[in-house]
Design an enzyme around this catalytic site. Structure first.
Site, short mmCIF file in Angstrom:
data_model
loop_
_atom_site.label_atom_id
_atom_site.label_comp_id
_atom_site.label_asym_id
_atom_site.label_seq_id
_atom_site.Cartn_x
_atom_site.Cartn_y
_atom_site.Cartn_z
N LYS A 1 -46.96 -17.68 116.57
CA LYS A 1 -46.59 -18.00 115.19
C LYS A 1 -45.85 -16.78 114.66
O LYS A 1 -46.46 -15.72 114.45
CB LYS A 1 -47.85 -18.25 114.36
CG LYS A 1 -48.59 -19.54 114.72
CD LYS A 1 -49.96 -19.53 114.06
CE LYS A 1 -50.62 -20.90 114.06
NZ LYS A 1 -52.04 -20.82 113.62
N ASP B 1 -48.64 -31.82 109.04
CA ASP B 1 -47.54 -31.68 110.01
C ASP B 1 -47.03 -33.04 110.48
O ASP B 1 -46.38 -33.13 111.52
CB ASP B 1 -47.96 -30.79 111.19
CG ASP B 1 -49.30 -31.19 111.77
OD1 ASP B 1 -49.91 -32.15 111.26
OD2 ASP B 1 -49.74 -30.56 112.74
N GLU C 1 -56.05 -26.07 122.95
CA GLU C 1 -55.89 -24.85 122.14
C GLU C 1 -57.20 -24.59 121.38
O GLU C 1 -57.80 -25.53 120.85
CB GLU C 1 -54.73 -25.12 121.16
CG GLU C 1 -54.35 -23.97 120.25
CD GLU C 1 -53.14 -24.36 119.38
OE1 GLU C 1 -52.26 -25.13 119.85
OE2 GLU C 1 -53.09 -23.92 118.22
N ASP D 1 -55.20 -29.43 119.90
CA ASP D 1 -55.54 -28.18 119.20
C ASP D 1 -56.87 -28.46 118.51
O ASP D 1 -56.93 -29.13 117.48
CB ASP D 1 -54.46 -27.80 118.18
CG ASP D 1 -54.82 -26.49 117.48
OD1 ASP D 1 -55.87 -25.90 117.81
OD2 ASP D 1 -54.05 -26.04 116.60
N ARG E 1 -45.84 -23.69 111.45
CA ARG E 1 -47.02 -23.55 110.62
C ARG E 1 -47.20 -24.85 109.84
O ARG E 1 -46.27 -25.65 109.73
CB ARG E 1 -46.89 -22.37 109.63
CG ARG E 1 -46.72 -21.00 110.24
CD ARG E 1 -47.74 -20.63 111.28
NE ARG E 1 -49.15 -20.81 110.96
CZ ARG E 1 -49.96 -19.87 110.49
NH1 ARG E 1 -49.49 -18.65 110.28
NH2 ARG E 1 -51.24 -20.11 110.25
N GLU F 1 -55.39 -31.29 115.92
CA GLU F 1 -54.20 -32.00 116.39
C GLU F 1 -54.44 -32.66 117.74
O GLU F 1 -54.98 -32.04 118.65
CB GLU F 1 -53.02 -31.02 116.58
CG GLU F 1 -52.42 -30.49 115.29
CD GLU F 1 -51.83 -29.10 115.48
OE1 GLU F 1 -51.11 -28.88 116.46
OE2 GLU F 1 -52.12 -28.22 114.64
C1 2PG Z 1 -52.13 -24.27 114.33
C2 2PG Z 1 -51.14 -24.26 113.20
C3 2PG Z 1 -49.92 -25.12 113.42
P1 2PG Z 1 -51.65 -23.62 110.73
O1 2PG Z 1 -53.32 -24.13 114.11
O2 2PG Z 1 -51.75 -24.34 115.50
O3 2PG Z 1 -50.21 -26.45 113.68
O4 2PG Z 1 -51.74 -24.60 111.98
O5 2PG Z 1 -50.21 -23.32 110.50
O6 2PG Z 1 -52.24 -24.39 109.59
O7 2PG Z 1 -52.42 -22.41 111.05
MG MG Z 2 -53.82 -23.85 116.34
#
Ligand code: 2PG
Ligand code: MG
Length: 522
Positions: free
Chosen positions: A397, A261, A347, A298, A426, A218
């Site tokens: 998360k 996303d 990240e 990220d 997520r 990201e």
């Molecule tokens: C991340 C998440 C959210 P995922 O890595 O930060 O963007 O991804 O939900 O696929 O783990």
């Molecule tokens: Mg991440």
């Protein structure tokens, strides 16, 4: 459980007696309604079903009933899943939904969890969550499924908020003014100085979230220079649309497809980091917001780490495996990037088990260093990272922790260590906007919910927007409310309501504060 045991367990005889006495004391003309409102609400039923998430993959949705109504919640699910996170229960039957069905998790709710929680007070979030943890008996919640437990935990939290509304405010005010979910969450965590988070909008998607050749997951923007959340949303949306135009001009409209996303997912040709960043920088320049918008990455480096090397071309079939970067190369590259672009947060810059280099990199103080795959929202990993000063921000998360109570606890750990906290979506999301209230209620300062487009992402941003506008609307309508109700209040025994209104009005002013430049506050 016998009827008598059930009555004793939930002290129902006592509660009914109290309600009858309250109705007698009030000399109410409508005893049954009065008693219904006086009896503290309990969970009467929990009913789950299988729905599809934003990727078209099954997930769990729950309706939790109390005598105040029905409260709905659902569980998100991600592309990355680590060995330290709570485990979502999937059926594994390849013939149905390719093994991704969640009918076992649904059954666990309808049969086991429903029985265990019926009769419990939903305002006691920690008790509700503990009851499910006790029933599950495993460390990673794999017996009942973290997807089952989390959905129920969130639904109970919503029910708890509604119960407070009814008990803390007089009935006649119930429809006008209510205690919202974020406030209940703030109460649960003991938080009083609330604010609205800075949104981390995903502008470019790559990694596991998109089919393009971008290895990193990201590229986000943080409108830290906005004055209000509303303005932050405007800045995010405008930059997103400028980026779409930049990509169209450079590569053609066919490169404007989006990732899971909602971030734009162009194929970049030269340098996977710089080219993506240049596109975003160009979009920011076109908006004119300049340094009021910062950039966050990220990297999700675990996804392209092979042994101790990183393959930035891992998603380009004809280049993959030819140009590995060492950890030292990666560190040099991050240093350069932080110099050349307004990057304020990175990240997962290294593999999730590379504690030493993430610690070294954090120590350079170039930007916020967020632990996502590194921490997996796991309390033990967070504790270790705090002890070893490995990173300086938590990506939360909720489905990796598994309950609202545990989510509140890990945020407290991070805040106590003066870390930043990013409440996160997520990649597989639902329309449930719970994390928006969670982020406001815990005053995390940052929320990452994807691009400023796609319904399941906007459900979160729009909810924060609603909180910001709704709060100031209520705040400004307060003097009018007071005037309207003044006579009534002066001549009745509703002093506590006046006090409650004053308290809320005072809080509302606070709540409308957009955290802005103070996004890493603790
Ligand atoms: C991340 C998440 C959210 P995922 O890595 O930060 O963007 O991804 O939900 O696929 O783990
Ligand atoms: Mg991440």
């Amino acid at each position: 459980m016998s009827v008598q045991e059930y009555l004793d367990k939930h002290m129902l005889s006592r509660k009914i007696e109290d309600a009858v006495n309250a109705a007698v004391r009030a000399k109410t003309p409508d005893p049954s309604n009065h008693m219904r409102k006086a009896v503290p609400s309990v969970i009467t039923k929990v009913k789950a079903r299988q729905i599809l998430d934003s990727r078209g993959i099954p997930t769990v949705e729950v309706d939790l009933y109390t005598n105040k109504g029905m409260f709905r919640a659902s569980a998100p699910s991600g592309a990355t899943s680590g060995m330290y996170e709570a485990i979502e229960l999937r059926d594994g039957d390849k013939g149905t939904y390719l093994g991704n069905g969640v009918s076992r998790a649904v059954r666990n709710i309808n049969e086991k969890i429903c029985e265990a929680l019926t009769g419990m007070d939903p305002t006691l979030q920690a008790h509700v969550d503990q009851a499910m943890i006790d029933l599950d008996k495993t460390e990673k919640k794999n017996e009942l499924g973290a997807n089952a437990i989390l959905a129920v935990s969130i639904a109970a939290c919503k029910a708890g908020a509604a119960e407070k509304e009814a008990s803390e405010l007089s009935t006649w005010l119930f429809s006008i003014l209510s205690v919202p979910l974020y406030k209940h969450i703030a109460d649960l965590s003991g938080k009083t100085n609330l604010n609205l988070p800075v949104p981390a909008f995903t502008l470019i998607s790559g990694g596991k979230h998109a089919g393009n050749n971008l290895a990193i997951q990201e590229i986000m923007i943080l409108p830290v220079g906005a004055k209000k959340f509303e303005e932050a949303v405007q800045m995010g949306s405008e930059t997103y649309h400028h980026l779409k135009a930049v990509i169209t001009e450079k590569y053609g409209a066919h490169e404007c497809n989006v990732g899971e996303d909602g971030g734009l997912a162009p194929n970049v040709a030269r340098h996977v980091f710089r080219e993506g960043l240049d596109l975003v920088k160009e979009a920011i320049d076109r908006t004119g917001y300049k340094e009021r918008i910062k950039i966050a990455l990220d990297v999700a480096a675990t996804d392209f780490c092979i042994g101790t090397k990183y393959d930035l071309d891992s998603k380009s079939p004809n280049k993959s495996g030819q140009n590995f970067k060492s950890v030292e190369d990666m560190i040099e590259m991050y240093k350069e990037l932080c110099k050349d672009y307004p990057i304020v947060s990175i990240e997962d810059p290294f593999d999730k088990e590379d504690w030493d280099h993430v610690k070294y990199f954090s120590g350079l103080g170039l930007c916020q260093v967020v632990g996502d795959d590194l921490l997996m929202s796991n309390p033990k990993r967070i504790e270790r990272a705090i002890r070893e000063t490995a990173c300086n921000a938590l990506l939360l998360k909720v489905n990796q922790v598994g309950t609202v109570t545990e989510a509140i606890e890990v945020v407290k750990m991070a805040k106590d260590a003066h870390w930043g906290v990013v409440v996160s979506q997520r990649s597989g999301e639902t329309e449930d906007s719970f994390i928006a209230d969670l982020s406001v209620g815990l005053a995390t300062g940052q929320i990452k919910a994807g691009a400023p487009c796609r319904g399941e992402r906007l459900a979160k941003y729009n909810q924060v927007l609603f909180l910001s506008t709704d709060l100031s609307m209520l705040s400004s309508s307060f003097p009018y409310l007071m005037k309207m109700c003044g006579g009534f209040l002066a001549t009745n025994l509703h002093q506590e309501v006046v006090l409650q209104l004053l308290r809320i009005e005072e809080e509302l002013g606070e709540h409308s504060i957009y955290v802005g430049d103070d996004w890493r506050q603790s």
